[in-house]
Motif scaffolding. Structure first.
Motif, PDB file in Angstrom:
ATOM      1  N   VAL A   6       1.396   5.214  -1.703  1.00 15.98           N
ATOM      2  CA  VAL A   6       2.637   4.674  -1.159  1.00 15.98           C
ATOM      3  C   VAL A   6       3.729   4.614  -2.221  1.00 15.98           C
ATOM      4  N   PHE A   7       3.346   4.235  -3.440  1.00 15.33           N
ATOM      5  CA  PHE A   7       4.334   4.071  -4.509  1.00 15.33           C
ATOM      6  C   PHE A   7       4.436   5.291  -5.427  1.00 15.33           C
ATOM      7  N   ASP A   8       3.702   6.361  -5.099  1.00 11.91           N
ATOM      8  CA  ASP A   8       3.798   7.624  -5.816  1.00 11.91           C
ATOM      9  C   ASP A   8       3.374   7.494  -7.280  1.00 11.91           C
ATOM     10  N   TYR A   9       2.163   6.965  -7.478  1.00 13.47           N
ATOM     11  CA  TYR A   9       1.576   6.848  -8.812  1.00 13.47           C
ATOM     12  C   TYR A   9       0.272   7.637  -8.870  1.00 13.47           C
ATOM     13  N   ASP A  10      -0.109   8.021 -10.077  1.00 10.11           N
ATOM     14  CA  ASP A  10      -1.491   8.361 -10.372  1.00 10.11           C
ATOM     15  C   ASP A  10      -2.152   7.083 -10.857  1.00 10.11           C
ATOM     16  N   ARG A  54       8.108  -3.328   2.434  1.00 14.16           N
ATOM     17  CA  ARG A  54       7.481  -2.514   3.473  1.00 14.16           C
ATOM     18  C   ARG A  54       6.373  -1.641   2.882  1.00 14.16           C
ATOM     19  N   ASN A  55       6.554  -1.170   1.653  1.00 11.35           N
ATOM     20  CA  ASN A  55       5.520  -0.350   1.017  1.00 11.35           C
ATOM     21  C   ASN A  55       4.259  -1.163   0.725  1.00 11.35           C
ATOM     22  N   LEU A  56       4.446  -2.418   0.290  1.00  6.34           N
ATOM     23  CA  LEU A  56       3.276  -3.280   0.106  1.00  6.34           C
ATOM     24  C   LEU A  56       2.514  -3.428   1.423  1.00  6.34           C
ATOM     25  N   GLU A  57       3.249  -3.681   2.479  1.00  4.22           N
ATOM     26  CA  GLU A  57       2.614  -3.795   3.803  1.00  4.22           C
ATOM     27  C   GLU A  57       1.898  -2.499   4.170  1.00  4.22           C
ATOM     28  N   GLU A  58       2.535  -1.371   3.898  1.00  4.88           N
ATOM     29  CA  GLU A  58       1.971  -0.080   4.291  1.00  4.88           C
ATOM     30  C   GLU A  58       0.640   0.197   3.594  1.00  4.88           C
ATOM     31  N   LEU A  73       3.042  -5.136 -10.961  1.00  6.34           N
ATOM     32  CA  LEU A  73       4.070  -5.326 -11.982  1.00  6.34           C
ATOM     33  C   LEU A  73       4.692  -3.946 -12.214  1.00  6.34           C
ATOM     34  N   LEU A  74       5.736  -3.661 -11.449  1.00  3.25           N
ATOM     35  CA  LEU A  74       6.307  -2.319 -11.384  1.00  3.25           C
ATOM     36  C   LEU A  74       7.777  -2.343 -11.778  1.00  3.25           C
ATOM     37  N   TYR A  75       8.227  -1.279 -12.410  1.00  2.82           N
ATOM     38  CA  TYR A  75       9.649  -1.132 -12.725  1.00  2.82           C
ATOM     39  C   TYR A  75      10.344  -0.431 -11.567  1.00  2.82           C
ATOM     40  N   LEU A  76      11.403  -1.052 -11.052  1.00  3.21           N
ATOM     41  CA  LEU A  76      12.220  -0.472  -9.987  1.00  3.21           C
ATOM     42  C   LEU A  76      13.582  -0.152 -10.576  1.00  3.21           C
TER      43      LEU A  76
END
Length: 231
Positions: A216-220, A108-112, A93-96
Motif C-alpha cells: 500500500v505504501f510502496d516499500y520493500d 485510508r492507506n492504513l485502513e487498506e 514511523l514514515l516520512y511524508l
C-alpha cells in the motif's frame, strides 16, 4: 522503492513505546534511521487522544488501579481507545514529503492494509465514511489514530502512533467495557478470532500484515527485526 524496517517488539508498556516512537521520529528526521514499522502488544492501557472527551472513560481512578489498566492522555488524533494483550498494535514511523501531501490518503492507506489482511481470511473489511478505522459490518475490528510530526530537517512530516487490530477474543471483553470506544456508543467491537473461529497468535498476524503494508505504501519490507529496539 524505499526500504521499510520492521520490528516485532512483543509486549511493551505504553509509556515505553511512546518514548521509543519519539526517539525514532527524531532519528528518521535526521536521516539516521530508515523508516520503520513497529509491531507489538501493550499491557492493558486506555489512551485519550486530542479530542479529549474524558467522559467516555467509564472507570474512576480506583477501578483503573484495581483492574491494572494504565491511562495516558496522548498527542495523537481521536478519542479514547483501549490497548491490551491480544491486540496487534502497529506504529508506522514514515516520512511524508510535503510535495503532493495528502494526510487523509495516509489514513485510508492504513485502513487498506488492514482490509487486505482481512481478505486473507475471507473477511470483508469496510470503512464508515464518518469514522476512521476498519469495520466488519457494524463492529469495529481496528482503530486508527495518528500524529503528523513536522520534520525539522526536511519539508514534510513524520508519522507516529498508528493502528490497533483486535486479534484475540479476550480483547472484546477485557477493556472496551470500561470506555465508549472512540466515543461511538452505537456500534460494537469484534476480533479476528471471533470472525474466523480460529486460534491466532498476535505475532503471526503482525508478520502477515507487513507485505500488505509495504504494498500500500510502496516499500520493500526488510525482514522483521528482533526486539533490540526495546532496550
Amino acid at each position: 522503492m524505499n526500504i521499510l524496517e520492521t520490528e516485532w517488539l512483543s509486549r511493551m508498556d505504553y509509556g515505553q513505546a511512546w518514548d521509543l516512537q519519539k526517539k525514532l521520529v527524531k532519528e528518521i528526521d535526521r536521516d539516521d534511521r530508515a523508516e520503520t514499522l513497529l509491531l507489538l502488544e501493550h499491557s492493558p492501557t486506555y489512551t485519550i487522544g486530542s479530542d479529549r472527551h474524558p467522559e467516555h472513560l467509564l472507570y474512576g481512578k480506583e477501578e483503573l488501579t484495581r483492574r491494572g489498566i494504565a491511562l495516558y492522555e496522548i498527542d495523537r488524533g481521536g478519542d479514547i481507545t483501549y490497548h491490551g494483550p491480544g491486540q496487534l498494535v502497529g506504529y508506522p514511523l514514515l516520512y511524508l514529503d510535503a510535495e503532493g501531501l495528502d494526510l487523509h490518503r495516509y489514513l485510508r492507506n492504513l485502513e487498506e492494509a488492514i482490509i487486505m489482511l482481512l481478505a486473507d481470511f475471507g473477511i470483508t473489511g469496510s470503512r464508515k465514511p464518518e469514522y476512521t478505522g476498519v469495520w466488519v459490518g457494524d463492529a469495529k475490528i481496528a482503530a486508527i489514530g495518528v500524529k503528523f510530526n513536522k520534520a525539522r530537517a526536511r519539508r514534510g512530516f513524520i508519522t507516529s502512533h498508528g493502528f490497533a487490530l483486535n486479534v484475540k477474543k479476550n480483547v472484546e471483553q477485557e477493556g472496551f467495557q470500561g470506555i465508549i470506544p472512540c466515543g461511538i456508543a452505537e456500534y460494537g467491537i469484534v476480533s479476528l478470532e471471533t470472525l474466523t473461529g480460529m486460534e491466532l497468535q498476535v505475532e503471526e498476524i503482525g508478520i502477515r500484515i507487513i507485505p500488505y503494508f509495504a504494498k500500500v505504501f510502496d516499500y520493500d519490507a526488510a525482514p522483521t527485526g528482533a526486539t533490540s529496539l526495546s532496550s
